[in-house]
Design a protein around this motif. Structure first.
Motif, PDB file in Angstrom:
ATOM      1  N   LEU A   1      -5.418   4.941   4.906  1.00 56.34           N
ATOM      2  CA  LEU A   1      -5.884   4.348   3.845  1.00 56.34           C
ATOM      3  C   LEU A   1      -7.508   3.841   4.102  1.00 56.34           C
ATOM      4  O   LEU A   1      -8.037   2.865   3.667  1.00 56.34           O
ATOM      5  CB  LEU A   1      -5.148   2.932   3.823  1.00 56.34           C
TER       6      LEU A   1
ATOM      7  N   ALA B   1       0.851  -1.071  -0.039  1.00 52.57           N
ATOM      8  CA  ALA B   1       0.152  -0.164  -0.170  1.00 52.57           C
ATOM      9  C   ALA B   1       0.925   1.263   0.013  1.00 52.57           C
ATOM     10  O   ALA B   1       2.069   1.189   0.675  1.00 52.57           O
ATOM     11  CB  ALA B   1      -0.960  -0.017   1.176  1.00 52.57           C
ATOM     12  N   PRO B   2       0.441   2.288  -0.826  1.00 54.05           N
ATOM     13  CA  PRO B   2      -0.825   2.598  -1.342  1.00 54.05           C
ATOM     14  C   PRO B   2      -0.765   2.245  -2.675  1.00 54.05           C
ATOM     15  O   PRO B   2      -1.870   2.822  -3.482  1.00 54.05           O
ATOM     16  CB  PRO B   2      -1.197   3.963  -1.116  1.00 54.05           C
TER      17      PRO B   2
END
Length: 288
Positions: A211, A107-108
């Motif tokens: 997130l 991520a991201p």
């Protein structure tokens, strides 16, 4: 006679395979142009591709459903056109994308890829996508990515490879049992195995919050359609309850369908038909 029986027995696996191949023949919608394995992005040796379906001879702006598959950010694929018949019946353009999984990049990256795919489609005028009628949709981890990418709208925080210069206004997000609070999810019994998606930041609460779709809800958040089963063993039902509460608190139009005792997307045919009907109705009420 024995020889004939032996031959038939030897051929049976091949005949069965041929029948299976025939029964699983790839569905392609009629009166649509099909762009299969269409590249939208390249990062190193990884190439992001999508399947794109555009109504034929459509010179007018067309509403788009951009679909993001699930799989805990660690597995899964874009699937086939079979799952989008409800949208083809309504004349929507549909794109279903691949994105970088945890094994490709932490991520991201996956969020960046969804945003890149969105920007690619908005930039390509030949597809006649209506920028005011873009719907993001996904289930499970795909629901999370659809929510996050959709709730960002014109926020370019995750637009690492996006060159679209105009404002982005998402018309709606369709979230099926998606993750809304990443920190809570990766510290749950079912979600801990997918913490690898966060890489070396798996224990940084600030990164997990960055997130999490819940962090981006405000009065301009896109209308949201939510589906979740109360007995979901993978993504806690409360994740969707909390999403709805925040949407309501901010005056954001939303609808949540709760499936009593429903598992992780394993609903009955009747339940799925009712969900699909409700989704189309929700979009039509928005003028999409």
């Amino acid at each position: 006679m024995k020889i004939k029986v032996i031959i038939v027995l030897l051929l049976m696996p091949f005949l069965a395979a041929a029948q299976a191949s025939k029964s699983t023949k790839l569905f392609l919608p009629e009166k649509y142009d099909h762009y299969l394995e269409l590249p939208y992005k390249k990062v190193g040796n990884w190439i992001g591709v999508m399947d794109l379906f555009i109504p034929q001879q459509s010179n007018k702006s067309t509403p788009l459903v951009l679909f993001v598959h699930g799989g805990g950010w660690t597995q899964g694929s874009k699937g086939t056109a079979n799952q989008f018949k409800m949208f083809f019946n309504e004349g929507f353009a549909v794109a279903t994308i691949e994105y970088r999984l945890a094994k490709d990049a932490p991520a991201p990256a996956a969020v960046e890829d969804v945003r890149s795919a969105l920007c690619y489609l908005l930039n390509e005028s030949k597809y006649h996508i209506d920028p005011d009628k873009v719907v993001l949709m996904g289930g499970s981890a795909g629901g999370h990515l659809a929510l996050l990418a959709g709730y960002m709208q014109s926020n370019k925080q995750f637009d690492k490879d996006c060159s679209y210069q105009k404002p982005i206004k998402i018309a709606a997000v369709i979230d099926k049992f998606g993750i809304t609070d990443v920190w809570e999810y990766i510290h749950s019994k079912s979600g801990s195995r997918n913490a690898t998606w966060l890489g070396d930041k798996a224990e940084e609460i600030s990164f997990a919050k960055l997130l999490s779709p819940l962090q981006y809800i405000n009065q301009t958040t896109p209308p949201t359609f939510i589906v979740h089963g109360t007995a979901d063993p993978s993504v806690n039902y409360q994740q969707s309850v909390n999403l709805k509460k925040l949407l309501d608190a901010n005056g954001v139009k939303n609808q949540m369908i709760t499936i009593p005792d429903g598992l992780h997307g394993k609903f009955t045919s009747q339940q799925n038909a009712e969900i699909n009907t409700a989704i189309i109705k929700f979009l039509k009420e928005l003028g999409i």
